[in-house]
Design a protein around this motif. Structure first.
Motif, PDB file in Angstrom:
ATOM      1  N   CYS A  26       0.861  -1.180   0.000  1.00 29.05           N
ATOM      2  CA  CYS A  26       0.000   0.000   0.000  1.00 29.05           C
ATOM      3  C   CYS A  26       0.900   1.234   0.000  1.00 29.05           C
ATOM      4  O   CYS A  26       2.026   1.199   0.525  1.00 29.05           O
ATOM      5  N   ASP A  59      -1.370   8.552  -0.255  1.00 32.24           N
ATOM      6  CA  ASP A  59      -2.418   7.846  -0.985  1.00 32.24           C
ATOM      7  C   ASP A  59      -3.398   8.857  -1.586  1.00 32.24           C
ATOM      8  O   ASP A  59      -4.135   9.528  -0.857  1.00 32.24           O
ATOM      9  N   ARG A 100      -6.992   4.736  -7.417  1.00 32.91           N
ATOM     10  CA  ARG A 100      -5.804   5.329  -6.799  1.00 32.91           C
ATOM     11  C   ARG A 100      -4.906   5.885  -7.898  1.00 32.91           C
ATOM     12  O   ARG A 100      -4.684   5.236  -8.922  1.00 32.91           O
TER      13      ARG A 100
END
Length: 280
Positions: free
Chosen positions: A72, A194, A175
């Motif tokens: 991530c 993010d 994303r």
């Protein structure tokens, strides 16, 4: 009737040949969930994305002997061995990465507005994501798609724009990723924060996300900009899809991969996505 019977057998066989893993991705420091972490098998089209609570459902062949990569943005990736998976490991922990933010001073007298990428809302073909007639598309989450961009001067990103020519999902989440270019393909990830795009109620047209709070600076060198499919919601399993227009090109500048660890493919096309920027 025979056709229905054969299809039923085929579905049951596929289910019998699939091993389902369910668990959660957690922050190793705080114990909190890592939202929308990606899970993938290196070099293969196998993977998925966790939900807001870090919970995942991963479908794998029972004979799989490959490692699993859990990752991530803002965290170090975790490598899960086949032995650990066979032993029942289902909760994966990611360690937050330490980032020292450097001060960015924008001297507006030296900057000018510009556009970087493809601003056209029409294309030669439509690149589609999603499936019809399936109750779930979790095996397709993690799909990634983007293009090569070449800023010629130091560039500050102000907004990102992507065009959806069709969308019948009640919710879609993507994303934004930026990569250094290595051997003509995306390499080292450049973002430490993010950045997501969310559209609801079958939204179509240009999607825009404000990048100013993230203070993203690009040097005068090629970069790969992609969007990654993280989440989708639709009650009716029929006609689940979205599409992005792409234009044919004389050179290969579009990249795509099936999930977060699959091999990249390149195409002589350019998708409808661009940045509003300030450049020197």
């Amino acid at each position: 009737m025979l056709l229905v019977f054969l299809l039923s057998i085929s579905v049951h066989l596929a289910q019998a040949q699939t091993k389902i893993l369910e668990g959660q991705v957690l922050n190793s420091r705080t114990g909190e969930p890592v939202p929308f972490a990606t899970l993938g098998v290196p070099g293969r089209g196998l993977g998925t994305v966790a939900d807001e609570q870090g919970r995942y459902l991963l479908r794998l062949p029972p004979s799989l002997s490959d490692t699993l990569i859990v990752s991530c943005v803002g965290f170090s990736s975790a490598v899960i061995s086949p032995t650990a998976l066979a032993a029942g490991k289902r909760v994966f922990q990611l360690a937050p990465q330490e980032h020292v933010l450097s001060e960015i001073k924008v001297e507006h007298r030296r900057m000018r507005p510009a556009l970087l990428g493809n601003t056209k809302s029409k294309g030669d073909i439509f690149w589609m994501g999603g499936s019809s007639g399936k109750r779930t598309v979790d095996t397709e989450w993690g799909w990634e798609f983007g293009a090569l961009l070449k800023p010629v001067r130091k560039t500050y990103l102000e907004e990102f724009h992507m065009y959806l020519s069709a969308n019948n999902y009640e919710l879609l989440r993507f994303r934004l990723n930026l990569y250094a270019v290595e051997q003509g393909r995306p390499g080292r990830a450049l973002l430490s924060q993010d950045i997501q795009l969310v559209c609801t109620k079958q939204q179509q047209g240009w999607l825009t996300v404000d990048l100013r709070p993230y203070e993203v600076l690009l040097e005068a060198q090629p970069v790969m900009a992609t969007v990654q499919w993280l989440q989708s919601e639709k009650t009716d399993p029929e006609d689940k899809y979205f599409s992005i227009p792409v234009m044919r090109q004389s050179r290969q500048i579009m990249v795509e991969r099936e999930n977060s660890q699959a091999a990249w493919t390149v195409h002589d096309m350019q998708p409808s996505l661009y940045f509003t920027v300030m450049t020197e």
